[in-house]
Design a protein around this motif. Structure first.
Motif, PDB file in Angstrom:
ATOM      1  N   GLY A   2       0.663  -1.196   0.043  1.00 25.77           N
ATOM      2  CA  GLY A   2       0.011  -0.210   0.040  1.00 25.77           C
ATOM      3  C   GLY A   2       0.807   1.426   0.140  1.00 25.77           C
ATOM      4  O   GLY A   2       0.331   2.370   0.078  1.00 25.77           O
ATOM      5  N   LYS A   3       2.141   1.257  -0.053  1.00 25.13           N
ATOM      6  CA  LYS A   3       3.075   2.438  -0.017  1.00 25.13           C
ATOM      7  C   LYS A   3       4.115   1.886  -1.005  1.00 25.13           C
ATOM      8  O   LYS A   3       4.749   0.841  -0.848  1.00 25.13           O
ATOM      9  CB  LYS A   3       3.362   2.487   1.332  1.00 25.13           C
ATOM     10  N   ALA A   4       4.509   2.808  -1.907  1.00 21.90           N
ATOM     11  CA  ALA A   4       5.500   2.529  -2.868  1.00 21.90           C
ATOM     12  C   ALA A   4       7.055   2.466  -2.077  1.00 21.90           C
ATOM     13  O   ALA A   4       7.145   3.203  -0.967  1.00 21.90           O
ATOM     14  CB  ALA A   4       5.737   3.836  -3.801  1.00 21.90           C
ATOM     15  N   GLN A   5       7.609   1.507  -2.427  1.00 17.32           N
ATOM     16  CA  GLN A   5       8.942   1.353  -1.659  1.00 17.32           C
ATOM     17  C   GLN A   5      10.238   1.393  -2.502  1.00 17.32           C
ATOM     18  O   GLN A   5      10.099   1.012  -3.758  1.00 17.32           O
ATOM     19  CB  GLN A   5       9.028  -0.076  -1.023  1.00 17.32           C
ATOM     20  N   LYS A   6      11.371   1.716  -2.068  1.00 20.11           N
ATOM     21  CA  LYS A   6      12.304   1.941  -2.905  1.00 20.11           C
ATOM     22  C   LYS A   6      13.342   0.436  -2.547  1.00 20.11           C
ATOM     23  O   LYS A   6      13.001  -0.065  -1.562  1.00 20.11           O
ATOM     24  CB  LYS A   6      13.113   3.193  -2.814  1.00 20.11           C
ATOM     25  N   TYR A   7      14.401   0.472  -3.218  1.00 24.28           N
ATOM     26  CA  TYR A   7      15.020  -0.697  -2.651  1.00 24.28           C
ATOM     27  C   TYR A   7      15.957  -0.283  -1.441  1.00 24.28           C
ATOM     28  O   TYR A   7      16.361   0.809  -1.290  1.00 24.28           O
ATOM     29  CB  TYR A   7      16.320  -0.946  -4.016  1.00 24.28           C
ATOM     30  N   VAL A   8      16.260  -1.488  -0.866  1.00 22.80           N
ATOM     31  CA  VAL A   8      16.918  -1.547   0.369  1.00 22.80           C
ATOM     32  C   VAL A   8      18.385  -2.364   0.364  1.00 22.80           C
ATOM     33  O   VAL A   8      18.220  -3.366  -0.452  1.00 22.80           O
ATOM     34  CB  VAL A   8      16.239  -1.598   1.673  1.00 22.80           C
ATOM     35  N   LEU A   9      19.114  -1.998   0.951  1.00 23.46           N
ATOM     36  CA  LEU A   9      20.399  -2.976   1.382  1.00 23.46           C
ATOM     37  C   LEU A   9      20.187  -3.735   2.352  1.00 23.46           C
ATOM     38  O   LEU A   9      19.431  -3.310   3.450  1.00 23.46           O
ATOM     39  CB  LEU A   9      21.519  -2.232   1.479  1.00 23.46           C
ATOM     40  N   LEU A  10      20.634  -4.982   2.600  1.00 20.66           N
ATOM     41  CA  LEU A  10      20.356  -5.601   4.021  1.00 20.66           C
ATOM     42  C   LEU A  10      21.801  -5.563   4.576  1.00 20.66           C
ATOM     43  O   LEU A  10      22.719  -5.865   4.053  1.00 20.66           O
ATOM     44  CB  LEU A  10      20.022  -7.364   3.667  1.00 20.66           C
ATOM     45  N   GLY A  11      21.715  -5.300   5.855  1.00 14.66           N
ATOM     46  CA  GLY A  11      22.864  -5.070   6.687  1.00 14.66           C
ATOM     47  C   GLY A  11      22.736  -5.907   8.010  1.00 14.66           C
ATOM     48  O   GLY A  11      21.643  -6.584   8.371  1.00 14.66           O
ATOM     49  N   ASP A  12      23.722  -6.221   8.641  1.00 19.38           N
ATOM     50  CA  ASP A  12      23.524  -6.780  10.022  1.00 19.38           C
ATOM     51  C   ASP A  12      23.392  -5.814  11.107  1.00 19.38           C
ATOM     52  O   ASP A  12      23.169  -4.597  10.998  1.00 19.38           O
ATOM     53  CB  ASP A  12      24.811  -7.908  10.152  1.00 19.38           C
ATOM     54  N   ALA A  13      23.581  -6.356  12.499  1.00 18.77           N
ATOM     55  CA  ALA A  13      23.143  -5.353  13.340  1.00 18.77           C
ATOM     56  C   ALA A  13      24.199  -4.419  13.730  1.00 18.77           C
ATOM     57  O   ALA A  13      23.961  -3.271  14.437  1.00 18.77           O
ATOM     58  CB  ALA A  13      23.106  -6.213  14.613  1.00 18.77           C
ATOM     59  N   PRO A  24      18.353  -6.277  10.856  1.00 20.82           N
ATOM     60  CA  PRO A  24      17.343  -7.129  12.156  1.00 20.82           C
ATOM     61  C   PRO A  24      17.015  -6.357  13.340  1.00 20.82           C
ATOM     62  O   PRO A  24      18.042  -5.347  13.505  1.00 20.82           O
ATOM     63  CB  PRO A  24      17.995  -8.365  12.403  1.00 20.82           C
ATOM     64  N   TYR A  25      16.144  -6.681  14.046  1.00 15.72           N
ATOM     65  CA  TYR A  25      15.753  -6.275  15.228  1.00 15.72           C
ATOM     66  C   TYR A  25      16.759  -6.694  16.291  1.00 15.72           C
ATOM     67  O   TYR A  25      17.495  -7.597  16.125  1.00 15.72           O
ATOM     68  CB  TYR A  25      14.438  -6.776  15.797  1.00 15.72           C
ATOM     69  N   GLN A  26      17.280  -5.908  17.467  1.00 18.81           N
ATOM     70  CA  GLN A  26      18.183  -6.220  18.032  1.00 18.81           C
ATOM     71  C   GLN A  26      17.707  -7.696  18.872  1.00 18.81           C
ATOM     72  O   GLN A  26      16.656  -7.339  19.310  1.00 18.81           O
ATOM     73  CB  GLN A  26      18.549  -5.296  19.238  1.00 18.81           C
ATOM     74  N   GLU A  27      18.479  -8.641  18.903  1.00 20.24           N
ATOM     75  CA  GLU A  27      18.137  -9.899  19.474  1.00 20.24           C
ATOM     76  C   GLU A  27      18.134  -9.681  21.020  1.00 20.24           C
ATOM     77  O   GLU A  27      19.100  -9.463  21.649  1.00 20.24           O
ATOM     78  CB  GLU A  27      19.232 -10.953  19.543  1.00 20.24           C
ATOM     79  N   ASP A  28      16.840  -9.968  21.813  1.00 19.76           N
ATOM     80  CA  ASP A  28      16.818  -9.841  23.115  1.00 19.76           C
ATOM     81  C   ASP A  28      15.541 -10.820  23.403  1.00 19.76           C
ATOM     82  O   ASP A  28      14.737 -10.907  22.625  1.00 19.76           O
ATOM     83  CB  ASP A  28      16.861  -8.551  23.653  1.00 19.76           C
ATOM     84  N   GLU A  29      15.152 -10.917  24.744  1.00 22.47           N
ATOM     85  CA  GLU A  29      14.040 -11.594  25.090  1.00 22.47           C
ATOM     86  C   GLU A  29      12.535 -10.732  24.928  1.00 22.47           C
ATOM     87  O   GLU A  29      11.369 -11.332  25.131  1.00 22.47           O
ATOM     88  CB  GLU A  29      14.001 -12.111  26.611  1.00 22.47           C
ATOM     89  N   ASN A  30      12.654  -9.574  24.533  1.00 26.69           N
ATOM     90  CA  ASN A  30      11.620  -8.780  24.229  1.00 26.69           C
ATOM     91  C   ASN A  30      10.878  -8.900  22.986  1.00 26.69           C
ATOM     92  O   ASN A  30       9.879  -8.076  22.509  1.00 26.69           O
ATOM     93  CB  ASN A  30      11.752  -7.344  24.626  1.00 26.69           C
ATOM     94  N   LEU A  31      11.528  -9.629  22.012  1.00 26.09           N
ATOM     95  CA  LEU A  31      11.199  -9.409  20.607  1.00 26.09           C
ATOM     96  C   LEU A  31      10.032 -10.345  20.476  1.00 26.09           C
ATOM     97  O   LEU A  31       9.693 -11.223  21.115  1.00 26.09           O
ATOM     98  CB  LEU A  31      12.010 -10.267  19.504  1.00 26.09           C
ATOM     99  N   THR A  32       8.979  -9.506  19.716  1.00 23.50           N
ATOM    100  CA  THR A  32       7.722 -10.478  19.354  1.00 23.50           C
ATOM    101  C   THR A  32       8.067 -11.431  18.414  1.00 23.50           C
ATOM    102  O   THR A  32       9.097 -11.523  17.663  1.00 23.50           O
ATOM    103  CB  THR A  32       6.724  -9.370  18.946  1.00 23.50           C
ATOM    104  N   GLN A  33       7.031 -12.594  18.158  1.00 21.76           N
ATOM    105  CA  GLN A  33       7.059 -13.521  17.419  1.00 21.76           C
ATOM    106  C   GLN A  33       7.259 -12.843  15.908  1.00 21.76           C
ATOM    107  O   GLN A  33       7.997 -13.505  15.070  1.00 21.76           O
ATOM    108  CB  GLN A  33       5.827 -14.514  17.485  1.00 21.76           C
ATOM    109  N   PHE A  38      10.842 -11.983  11.368  1.00 19.39           N
ATOM    110  CA  PHE A  38      11.381 -10.863  10.299  1.00 19.39           C
ATOM    111  C   PHE A  38      12.771 -10.924  10.303  1.00 19.39           C
ATOM    112  O   PHE A  38      13.492 -11.199   9.373  1.00 19.39           O
ATOM    113  CB  PHE A  38      11.154  -9.612  10.924  1.00 19.39           C
ATOM    114  N   ASN A  39      13.304 -11.349  11.516  1.00 18.67           N
ATOM    115  CA  ASN A  39      14.891 -11.632  11.657  1.00 18.67           C
ATOM    116  C   ASN A  39      15.418 -12.791  11.051  1.00 18.67           C
ATOM    117  O   ASN A  39      16.388 -12.918  10.059  1.00 18.67           O
ATOM    118  CB  ASN A  39      15.360 -11.414  13.157  1.00 18.67           C
ATOM    119  N   TYR A  40      14.606 -13.821  11.047  1.00 17.79           N
ATOM    120  CA  TYR A  40      14.926 -15.065  10.399  1.00 17.79           C
ATOM    121  C   TYR A  40      14.759 -15.123   8.895  1.00 17.79           C
ATOM    122  O   TYR A  40      15.767 -15.368   8.271  1.00 17.79           O
ATOM    123  CB  TYR A  40      13.622 -16.030  10.916  1.00 17.79           C
TER     124      TYR A  40
END
Length: 141
Positions: A2-13, A24-33, A38-40
């Motif tokens: 629903g929103k135009a997106q441009k290209y992105v590069l993948l990076g690590d933490a 990715p989201y920072q790995e910790d015990e508070n990450l949602t499923q 998403f990180n996977y």
């Protein structure tokens, strides 16, 4: 989405979150499923990219020793190898697995600390959230 997106590069933490760098989201015990999923998926995409570069370097081993050409020529050389590689892949040109023997991935020094929060772009979080929602809507895979 629903929103135009441009290209992105993948990076690590270690990279700063930018609207053009997806990390990715920072790995910790508070990450949602959803965030874990998403990180996977980001890790899976990153491994596909690493494999593609490994095959590119194996097929065109001149890329392993680009230090013997001028810097001005380097972008053209890499682009030419990418184009030729894609032509070979598109035409099912056999890939010799033995070529991989000379292209063991080298571990280049990487930053070990995450980028400072001040380098992160607040708008980029919206992009990551949109991608997170998109991955969730795609189901498992």
């Amino acid at each position: 989405m629903g929103k135009a997106q441009k290209y992105v590069l993948l990076g690590d933490a270690t990279y700063p979150l930018q609207d053009w760098i997806l990390k990715p989201y920072q790995e910790d015990e508070n990450l949602t499923q959803r965030q874990l999923q998403f990180n996977y998926r980001l890790k899976r995409a990153h491994s596909v990219i690493e494999n593609a570069f490994l095959r590119l370097k194996a097929r065109w081993q001149i890329l392993l020793k680009c230090d013997d050409c001028s810097l001005e020529l380097l972008p053209t050389l890499v682009l030419a190898c990418c184009i030729l590689h894609n032509v070979c892949e598109a035409h099912d040109n056999p890939f010799n697995e033995e070529w991989l023997e000379g292209t063991e991935p080298t571990e280049l020094p990487k930053p070990c600390q995450p980028a400072p929060a001040a380098m992160e772009d607040a708008r980029a979080e919206q992009m990551r959230e949109l991608m997170c929602q998109y991955f969730e809507s795609c189901g498992e895979g």
